[in-house]
Design a protein around this motif. Sequence first.
Motif, PDB file in Angstrom:
ATOM      1  N   ALA A   1    -100.272  14.677 -14.029  1.00 22.56           N
ATOM      2  CA  ALA A   1    -101.351  15.359 -13.317  1.00 22.56           C
ATOM      3  C   ALA A   1    -101.545  14.837 -11.896  1.00 22.56           C
ATOM      4  O   ALA A   1    -102.418  15.318 -11.181  1.00 22.56           O
ATOM      5  CB  ALA A   1    -102.657  15.205 -14.099  1.00 22.56           C
ATOM      6  N   LEU A   2    -100.759  13.864 -11.480  1.00 21.42           N
ATOM      7  CA  LEU A   2    -100.910  13.273 -10.151  1.00 21.42           C
ATOM      8  C   LEU A   2     -99.978  13.962  -9.166  1.00 21.42           C
ATOM      9  O   LEU A   2     -98.759  13.937  -9.337  1.00 21.42           O
ATOM     10  CB  LEU A   2    -100.614  11.769 -10.204  1.00 21.42           C
ATOM     11  CG  LEU A   2    -101.462  10.960 -11.195  1.00 21.42           C
ATOM     12  CD1 LEU A   2    -101.027   9.502 -11.201  1.00 21.42           C
ATOM     13  CD2 LEU A   2    -102.949  11.082 -10.862  1.00 21.42           C
ATOM     14  N   GLU A   3    -100.535  14.586  -8.155  1.00 20.18           N
ATOM     15  CA  GLU A   3     -99.722  15.331  -7.194  1.00 20.18           C
ATOM     16  C   GLU A   3     -98.830  14.411  -6.363  1.00 20.18           C
ATOM     17  O   GLU A   3     -97.688  14.731  -6.071  1.00 20.18           O
ATOM     18  CB  GLU A   3    -100.634  16.143  -6.265  1.00 20.18           C
ATOM     19  CG  GLU A   3    -101.327  17.309  -6.962  1.00 20.18           C
ATOM     20  CD  GLU A   3    -102.102  18.149  -5.982  1.00 20.18           C
ATOM     21  OE1 GLU A   3    -101.958  17.936  -4.753  1.00 20.18           O
ATOM     22  OE2 GLU A   3    -102.859  19.029  -6.425  1.00 20.18           O
ATOM     23  N   ASP A   4     -99.365  13.269  -5.960  1.00 18.29           N
ATOM     24  CA  ASP A   4     -98.634  12.351  -5.082  1.00 18.29           C
ATOM     25  C   ASP A   4     -98.678  10.958  -5.710  1.00 18.29           C
ATOM     26  O   ASP A   4     -99.569  10.165  -5.426  1.00 18.29           O
ATOM     27  CB  ASP A   4     -99.255  12.348  -3.682  1.00 18.29           C
ATOM     28  CG  ASP A   4     -98.413  11.579  -2.666  1.00 18.29           C
ATOM     29  OD1 ASP A   4     -97.571  10.769  -3.092  1.00 18.29           O
ATOM     30  OD2 ASP A   4     -98.615  11.783  -1.460  1.00 18.29           O
ATOM     31  N   ARG A   5     -97.699  10.673  -6.574  1.00 18.91           N
ATOM     32  CA  ARG A   5     -97.726   9.392  -7.283  1.00 18.91           C
ATOM     33  C   ARG A   5     -97.584   8.216  -6.323  1.00 18.91           C
ATOM     34  O   ARG A   5     -98.157   7.150  -6.561  1.00 18.91           O
ATOM     35  CB  ARG A   5     -96.593   9.352  -8.317  1.00 18.91           C
ATOM     36  CG  ARG A   5     -96.734  10.381  -9.413  1.00 18.91           C
ATOM     37  CD  ARG A   5     -95.661  10.205 -10.475  1.00 18.91           C
ATOM     38  NE  ARG A   5     -95.538  11.396 -11.298  1.00 18.91           N
ATOM     39  CZ  ARG A   5     -94.674  11.517 -12.278  1.00 18.91           C
ATOM     40  NH1 ARG A   5     -93.833  10.533 -12.560  1.00 18.91           N
ATOM     41  NH2 ARG A   5     -94.616  12.629 -12.996  1.00 18.91           N
ATOM     42  N   LEU A   6     -96.824   8.399  -5.261  1.00 13.03           N
ATOM     43  CA  LEU A   6     -96.646   7.312  -4.304  1.00 13.03           C
ATOM     44  C   LEU A   6     -97.977   6.959  -3.644  1.00 13.03           C
ATOM     45  O   LEU A   6     -98.318   5.777  -3.495  1.00 13.03           O
ATOM     46  CB  LEU A   6     -95.619   7.713  -3.243  1.00 13.03           C
ATOM     47  CG  LEU A   6     -95.202   6.618  -2.245  1.00 13.03           C
ATOM     48  CD1 LEU A   6     -94.563   5.436  -2.978  1.00 13.03           C
ATOM     49  CD2 LEU A   6     -94.243   7.182  -1.209  1.00 13.03           C
ATOM     50  N   ALA A   7     -98.742   7.982  -3.259  1.00 11.22           N
ATOM     51  CA  ALA A   7    -100.048   7.737  -2.639  1.00 11.22           C
ATOM     52  C   ALA A   7    -101.005   7.105  -3.639  1.00 11.22           C
ATOM     53  O   ALA A   7    -101.780   6.205  -3.292  1.00 11.22           O
ATOM     54  CB  ALA A   7    -100.620   9.043  -2.102  1.00 11.22           C
TER      55      ALA A   7
ATOM     56  N   GLY B   1    -100.171   3.498  -4.003  1.00 15.80           N
ATOM     57  CA  GLY B   1    -100.666   2.751  -2.859  1.00 15.80           C
ATOM     58  C   GLY B   1    -102.162   2.509  -2.938  1.00 15.80           C
ATOM     59  O   GLY B   1    -102.647   1.413  -2.624  1.00 15.80           O
ATOM     60  N   LEU B   2    -102.903   3.527  -3.368  1.00 17.34           N
ATOM     61  CA  LEU B   2    -104.352   3.385  -3.527  1.00 17.34           C
ATOM     62  C   LEU B   2    -104.688   2.313  -4.555  1.00 17.34           C
ATOM     63  O   LEU B   2    -105.533   1.444  -4.322  1.00 17.34           O
ATOM     64  CB  LEU B   2    -104.956   4.731  -3.945  1.00 17.34           C
ATOM     65  CG  LEU B   2    -106.445   4.735  -4.262  1.00 17.34           C
ATOM     66  CD1 LEU B   2    -107.263   4.550  -2.988  1.00 17.34           C
ATOM     67  CD2 LEU B   2    -106.846   6.044  -4.956  1.00 17.34           C
ATOM     68  N   LEU B   3    -104.011   2.354  -5.704  1.00 19.48           N
ATOM     69  CA  LEU B   3    -104.285   1.389  -6.766  1.00 19.48           C
ATOM     70  C   LEU B   3    -103.871  -0.023  -6.370  1.00 19.48           C
ATOM     71  O   LEU B   3    -104.540  -0.999  -6.724  1.00 19.48           O
ATOM     72  CB  LEU B   3    -103.573   1.810  -8.053  1.00 19.48           C
ATOM     73  CG  LEU B   3    -104.074   3.113  -8.689  1.00 19.48           C
ATOM     74  CD1 LEU B   3    -103.225   3.471  -9.906  1.00 19.48           C
ATOM     75  CD2 LEU B   3    -105.541   3.003  -9.087  1.00 19.48           C
ATOM     76  N   GLU B   4    -102.786  -0.140  -5.633  1.00 20.93           N
ATOM     77  CA  GLU B   4    -102.359  -1.473  -5.180  1.00 20.93           C
ATOM     78  C   GLU B   4    -103.352  -2.041  -4.174  1.00 20.93           C
ATOM     79  O   GLU B   4    -103.654  -3.242  -4.198  1.00 20.93           O
ATOM     80  CB  GLU B   4    -100.956  -1.387  -4.572  1.00 20.93           C
ATOM     81  CG  GLU B   4     -99.859  -1.209  -5.609  1.00 20.93           C
ATOM     82  CD  GLU B   4     -98.486  -0.962  -4.984  1.00 20.93           C
ATOM     83  OE1 GLU B   4     -98.438  -0.644  -3.773  1.00 20.93           O
ATOM     84  OE2 GLU B   4     -97.477  -1.077  -5.716  1.00 20.93           O
ATOM     85  N   SER B   5    -103.887  -1.191  -3.295  1.00 18.55           N
ATOM     86  CA  SER B   5    -104.900  -1.653  -2.346  1.00 18.55           C
ATOM     87  C   SER B   5    -106.162  -2.076  -3.082  1.00 18.55           C
ATOM     88  O   SER B   5    -106.781  -3.096  -2.738  1.00 18.55           O
ATOM     89  CB  SER B   5    -105.234  -0.540  -1.343  1.00 18.55           C
ATOM     90  OG  SER B   5    -104.115  -0.217  -0.557  1.00 18.55           O
ATOM     91  N   ALA B   6    -106.548  -1.288  -4.101  1.00 17.18           N
ATOM     92  CA  ALA B   6    -107.723  -1.645  -4.890  1.00 17.18           C
ATOM     93  C   ALA B   6    -107.506  -2.959  -5.629  1.00 17.18           C
ATOM     94  O   ALA B   6    -108.411  -3.799  -5.727  1.00 17.18           O
ATOM     95  CB  ALA B   6    -108.034  -0.523  -5.881  1.00 17.18           C
ATOM     96  N   GLN B   7    -106.301  -3.151  -6.162  1.00 22.05           N
ATOM     97  CA  GLN B   7    -105.974  -4.388  -6.866  1.00 22.05           C
ATOM     98  C   GLN B   7    -106.078  -5.595  -5.934  1.00 22.05           C
ATOM     99  O   GLN B   7    -106.672  -6.622  -6.281  1.00 22.05           O
ATOM    100  CB  GLN B   7    -104.561  -4.289  -7.443  1.00 22.05           C
ATOM    101  CG  GLN B   7    -104.102  -5.522  -8.205  1.00 22.05           C
ATOM    102  CD  GLN B   7    -102.647  -5.397  -8.625  1.00 22.05           C
ATOM    103  OE1 GLN B   7    -101.755  -5.264  -7.797  1.00 22.05           O
ATOM    104  NE2 GLN B   7    -102.409  -5.413  -9.933  1.00 22.05           N
ATOM    105  N   ALA B   8    -105.531  -5.468  -4.727  1.00 22.81           N
ATOM    106  CA  ALA B   8    -105.577  -6.573  -3.763  1.00 22.81           C
ATOM    107  C   ALA B   8    -107.018  -6.911  -3.400  1.00 22.81           C
ATOM    108  O   ALA B   8    -107.392  -8.087  -3.289  1.00 22.81           O
ATOM    109  CB  ALA B   8    -104.774  -6.209  -2.517  1.00 22.81           C
ATOM    110  N   PHE B   9    -107.844  -5.884  -3.238  1.00 23.83           N
ATOM    111  CA  PHE B   9    -109.244  -6.119  -2.893  1.00 23.83           C
ATOM    112  C   PHE B   9    -109.994  -6.750  -4.055  1.00 23.83           C
ATOM    113  O   PHE B   9    -110.826  -7.648  -3.864  1.00 23.83           O
ATOM    114  CB  PHE B   9    -109.894  -4.798  -2.479  1.00 23.83           C
ATOM    115  CG  PHE B   9    -111.296  -4.939  -1.962  1.00 23.83           C
ATOM    116  CD1 PHE B   9    -111.577  -5.777  -0.894  1.00 23.83           C
ATOM    117  CD2 PHE B   9    -112.332  -4.230  -2.545  1.00 23.83           C
ATOM    118  CE1 PHE B   9    -112.866  -5.903  -0.405  1.00 23.83           C
ATOM    119  CE2 PHE B   9    -113.627  -4.353  -2.065  1.00 23.83           C
ATOM    120  CZ  PHE B   9    -113.902  -5.186  -0.993  1.00 23.83           C
TER     121      PHE B   9
END
Length: 393
Positions: free
Chosen positions: A48-54, A57-65
Amino acid sequence: MDAQSAVQQLLLEQGACSPLELLLATGSLAYGDYLAWRRGQIGRLDEALEDRLAVRGLLESAQAFAVKLGLAAEWVTYEGWESNAGLDLLASSDRGLNALLRTHYRRVPVEGEGQLDLFLDSGATAALNELQAALLMRNPDGASDALVRLAEINPDQAYGPQAKPLIEALRTPLPAGHEEALEQLERMKAQWVPAASQLLARRAQDFLRPLWKGIASGLDPSRFDVADSERHVSWIHRQCLDWENVRASILAVPGHADAPVLVERLAEAAWWLRDRTAAVAHWFALCRLAPERFKAALDAPRFSDATLLAAWRAAKASDIEPEVTIPWFPAWMLLKEPGLARVLDFVGGEQPPDRAFDLLKALLTTEAGDMERRAELAAVHRGLMDKFLELRG
C-alpha cells in the motif's frame, strides 16, 4: 510535516511513536489501506506504500531522532483484525523496512509514573494483556471473560470503568441514520475515547478508528451546523486521517466555500493528499474569508506548509508600506513564489487585497497591458509594486 515534528506530536499525544501512526499522520499511508492490511485483504503493508524509498527515509529519520531523544525501542508484532483475527501479519518483505515498521519508541517512564500500573502478579498481568488484546481484536466476549478473570485475581484493581464502555462500543450496531450516528458520536467523545486512552494507551487509535468510521457511515455529509462543526462527518474522517473522505464530505455541503472551518479542513485535506496547489488556494480563500482563523493556523505549533509560514514571517519582518496583513498575504506570496501565479485562479474581487492579487498574477504571467497594471497596482499597494519591480530587476 517532517519526521521530527511528527515524532514530537505523537509523543505529545500518545507518549510513544509507532511507525504506523507516523505513516498515517504524515499521509504516507491511507487509513483504508491500513485497514485492508489488518483485515487480510492485502498481504503486506508495503503493497500500500506508493514510494517505499521515501517511506524508508522517513522512518530512518524518525528512528535517528528517537535515538537522539533517548527513547526506548521495542519490537512489536501485528495481528489481524475481524475475520483475520489472531494471525501474525507481515509488514514488509524487505527485511530492513520490516524492521523499521516493527520498531516502536516510547518514553522511558520516570519512577512512580505510569498509567494503569501493571500488577506485579503475573496472573493479573496476563489477564490484563488478554483484555487489551481482545479489545484490539474487536472480540467483546473475549474481553468480557478477561475482565471477569481480572476481577477474580485482584478485586482491588478496577478496570471495569474503562473496559465496560469499550466492550459496549464493540457490541453497538452501526447507526441506522443521522440522528443515531450523532448519539453515538456523543458517547464516543464522552465515554469511548477517554476509556480507550486510559486502558489501551498508545494503541487506543487502533481501537477507536473503526468506531469513528462506523459513526461516519451513518451521518449525512450534506448536513452541517456552523455552531457545532465537530458534528459534521468531515471532522470524524479527520480523526481517522481519511483525507479523501474529509474532502468529499465537505464538497457535499451546500455553500461550503462560505464556512471558514470547512475551507480550513479542505486546505488540510488537500495538503495531505499531496495537492499543494489546491491547499494553497483554500488557505488563500481563508485569508479573505476569515483572516483571524488563518492567522491562528499560522501561529499554531505546527503548520503544514513551511514555505507559506516562512513567507508570512518574512512579510512581518519586512519594512513594506502599507503593512502586509493577512488579507494582503496571498498577493505577497505571489512575489515570494511567482510560480503560484501560473497555477492559481484569479480572485475576481473588488476589495483592494483581491485586486492586488489579480494584478500581480497578471503581471507575473503576461506582458499585456503591463504599464496600466503597474500603475493600478501602485495605486492599490505601493509596497507590493516596489517589491514587484525588485523581483523583475
